[in-house]
Design a protein around this motif. Structure first.
Motif, PDB file in Angstrom:
ATOM      1  N   ARG A   6       0.839  -1.207   0.000  1.00  0.00           N
ATOM      2  CA  ARG A   6       0.000   0.000   0.000  1.00  0.00           C
ATOM      3  C   ARG A   6       0.870   1.253   0.000  1.00  0.00           C
ATOM      4  NH1 ARG A   6      -5.298   1.370   1.740  1.00  0.00           N
ATOM      5  NH2 ARG A   6      -5.447   3.423   2.742  1.00  0.00           N
ATOM      6  N   ALA A   7       1.911   1.261   0.828  1.00  0.00           N
ATOM      7  CA  ALA A   7       2.802   2.411   0.895  1.00  0.00           C
ATOM      8  C   ALA A   7       3.560   2.592  -0.416  1.00  0.00           C
ATOM      9  CB  ALA A   7       3.780   2.253   2.056  1.00  0.00           C
ATOM     10  N   PHE A   8       4.036   1.492  -0.995  1.00  0.00           N
ATOM     11  CA  PHE A   8       4.789   1.581  -2.242  1.00  0.00           C
ATOM     12  C   PHE A   8       3.949   2.210  -3.343  1.00  0.00           C
ATOM     13  CE2 PHE A   8       6.088  -0.170  -6.354  1.00  0.00           C
ATOM     14  CZ  PHE A   8       7.446   0.126  -6.357  1.00  0.00           C
ATOM     15  N   TRP A   9       2.755   1.693  -3.561  1.00  0.00           N
ATOM     16  CA  TRP A   9       1.933   2.211  -4.647  1.00  0.00           C
ATOM     17  C   TRP A   9       1.388   3.594  -4.339  1.00  0.00           C
ATOM     18  CZ3 TRP A   9       3.010   0.444  -9.026  1.00  0.00           C
ATOM     19  CH2 TRP A   9       3.384  -0.884  -9.199  1.00  0.00           C
ATOM     20  N   GLY A  10       1.225   3.904  -3.051  1.00  0.00           N
ATOM     21  CA  GLY A  10       0.855   5.267  -2.702  1.00  0.00           C
ATOM     22  C   GLY A  10       1.930   6.267  -3.088  1.00  0.00           C
ATOM     23  N   GLU A  11       3.199   5.911  -2.849  1.00  0.00           N
ATOM     24  CA  GLU A  11       4.296   6.798  -3.235  1.00  0.00           C
ATOM     25  C   GLU A  11       4.461   6.864  -4.757  1.00  0.00           C
ATOM     26  OE1 GLU A  11       6.686   8.757  -1.141  1.00  0.00           O
ATOM     27  OE2 GLU A  11       4.754   8.541  -0.132  1.00  0.00           O
ATOM     28  N   VAL A  12       4.287   5.730  -5.428  1.00  0.00           N
ATOM     29  CA  VAL A  12       4.355   5.750  -6.898  1.00  0.00           C
ATOM     30  C   VAL A  12       3.271   6.655  -7.465  1.00  0.00           C
ATOM     31  CG1 VAL A  12       4.038   4.374  -8.996  1.00  0.00           C
ATOM     32  CG2 VAL A  12       5.413   3.468  -7.127  1.00  0.00           C
ATOM     33  N   TRP A  13       2.042   6.483  -7.013  1.00  0.00           N
ATOM     34  CA  TRP A  13       0.902   7.236  -7.531  1.00  0.00           C
ATOM     35  C   TRP A  13       1.058   8.726  -7.245  1.00  0.00           C
ATOM     36  CZ3 TRP A  13      -2.498   8.111 -10.841  1.00  0.00           C
ATOM     37  CH2 TRP A  13      -3.760   8.614 -10.607  1.00  0.00           C
ATOM     38  N   GLY A  14       1.410   9.064  -6.019  1.00  0.00           N
ATOM     39  CA  GLY A  14       1.547  10.471  -5.669  1.00  0.00           C
ATOM     40  C   GLY A  14       2.688  11.158  -6.398  1.00  0.00           C
ATOM     41  N   THR A  15       3.844  10.491  -6.501  1.00  0.00           N
ATOM     42  CA  THR A  15       4.983  11.093  -7.196  1.00  0.00           C
ATOM     43  C   THR A  15       4.718  11.169  -8.694  1.00  0.00           C
ATOM     44  OG1 THR A  15       6.389  10.052  -5.507  1.00  0.00           O
ATOM     45  CG2 THR A  15       7.488  11.094  -7.372  1.00  0.00           C
ATOM     46  N   LEU A  92      12.588   3.823  -3.964  1.00  0.00           N
ATOM     47  CA  LEU A  92      12.320   3.138  -5.220  1.00  0.00           C
ATOM     48  C   LEU A  92      10.984   3.595  -5.808  1.00  0.00           C
ATOM     49  CD1 LEU A  92      12.938   0.981  -7.351  1.00  0.00           C
ATOM     50  CD2 LEU A  92      11.885  -0.709  -5.819  1.00  0.00           C
ATOM     51  N   ALA A  93       9.963   3.674  -4.957  1.00  0.00           N
ATOM     52  CA  ALA A  93       8.646   4.095  -5.424  1.00  0.00           C
ATOM     53  C   ALA A  93       8.674   5.525  -5.949  1.00  0.00           C
ATOM     54  CB  ALA A  93       7.628   3.963  -4.291  1.00  0.00           C
ATOM     55  N   GLN A  94       9.391   6.405  -5.279  1.00  0.00           N
ATOM     56  CA  GLN A  94       9.442   7.807  -5.687  1.00  0.00           C
ATOM     57  C   GLN A  94      10.142   7.973  -7.029  1.00  0.00           C
ATOM     58  OE1 GLN A  94      11.372   9.203  -2.175  1.00  0.00           O
ATOM     59  NE2 GLN A  94       9.532   8.982  -0.933  1.00  0.00           N
ATOM     60  N   PHE A  95      11.255   7.314  -7.218  1.00  0.00           N
ATOM     61  CA  PHE A  95      11.961   7.446  -8.490  1.00  0.00           C
ATOM     62  C   PHE A  95      11.179   6.793  -9.633  1.00  0.00           C
ATOM     63  CE2 PHE A  95      15.719   8.268  -5.744  1.00  0.00           C
ATOM     64  CZ  PHE A  95      16.099   9.475  -6.316  1.00  0.00           C
ATOM     65  N   LEU A  96      10.510   5.684  -9.358  1.00  0.00           N
ATOM     66  CA  LEU A  96       9.667   5.060 -10.373  1.00  0.00           C
ATOM     67  C   LEU A  96       8.503   5.978 -10.737  1.00  0.00           C
ATOM     68  CD1 LEU A  96       8.764   2.701 -12.143  1.00  0.00           C
ATOM     69  CD2 LEU A  96       7.633   1.724 -10.108  1.00  0.00           C
TER      70      LEU A  96
END
Length: 243
Positions: A6-15, A92-96
């Motif tokens: 949940r945290a990973f995809w939240g950071e991917v989506w927001g960034t 990783l999520a932010q850079f992706l």
């Protein structure tokens, strides 16, 4: 603490949304696609960047806490307000998310970008000095601006991180930094906002994407966020470490 997926995809989506709308604002300002000439300019870029932060934080805050920025994640971990064990996942999520956001902006504006020779709307760089030779800033001014701008942003995060209106305060802070400190280098304030789009720009052949200047928006936001964390710790008792 949210689950890791949940945290990973939240950071991917927001960034993704933050970078999509920030790079899109830059493309709008450069390409002026609808109301040419002179319809878009620095106001659109500064306000668009602030509103991009608002959108990204609003959608990801319930999922991941809405760091959306490696400098923020590292500063919170240094303050023991965020577990170090989660730092690699968030980075990783932010850079992706940053890369995908820049790709989305390219897909929207690619026709106009290619028509104008692929100008680099993706990443920051030294601004022009309006002299007869059209010189640019060196690295010192942009480095100071990135450091102080990110320090201001991190200061607001630390002061208001529990407030319901934090997304609005962050949007206004980014816009204020854009107006006040964006001239020398472009106010990245976020390594994921600059490095991931810069990678895409290099793959597309945009001018200046592989410049050594990339070190400024990569390192100085981290230093600025840690500087704000240091000042915060001087006046605030340290919490117990978070596992």
């Amino acid at each position: 603490m949210p689950s890791a997926p949940r945290a990973f995809w939240g950071e991917v989506w927001g960034t993704f949304l933050l970078v999509l709308l920030t790079v899109g604002s830059a493309a709008n300002a450069v390409l002026q696609p609808r109301l040419f000439p002179g319809a878009y300019g620095y106001d659109a870029l500064a306000l668009g960047s602030g509103l991009a932060v608002l959108v990204g934080v609003l959608v990801s805050r319930p999922l991941s806490g809405a760091h959306l920025n490696p400098a923020v994640t590292l500063a919170l971990a240094a303050l023991r307000l965020f577990p170090w064990s989660r730092v690699p996942l968030y980075l990783l999520a932010q850079f992706l998310g940053g890369f995908l956001g820049a790709l989305g902006a390219y897909l929207a504006y690619g026709e106009g970008l290619w028509a104008q020779g692929m100008p680099n709307v993706f990443s920051t760089g030294p601004g022009f000095l309006r002299t007869p030779s059209e010189a640019t800033y060196g690295w010192a001014g942009p480095a100071v601006a990135e450091f102080l701008g990110t320090m201001a942003l991190m200061g607001v995060i630390l002061a208001a991180r529990e407030e319901r209106l934090l997304p609005l305060w962050l949007a206004l802070t980014v816009a204020a930094v854009g107006y006040g400190l964006g001239g020398p280098g472009g106010f990245a304030l976020n390594p994921a906002r600059d490095l991931s789009p810069r990678l895409l720009a290099a793959l597309l052949g945009a001018e200046g994407a592989l410049s050594a200047y990339a070190l400024v928006p990569a390192l100085l936001p981290v230093a600025g966020a840690l500087g704000a964390a240091f000042l915060y710790r001087l006046t605030t008792p340290a919490p117990p470490p978070r596992e």
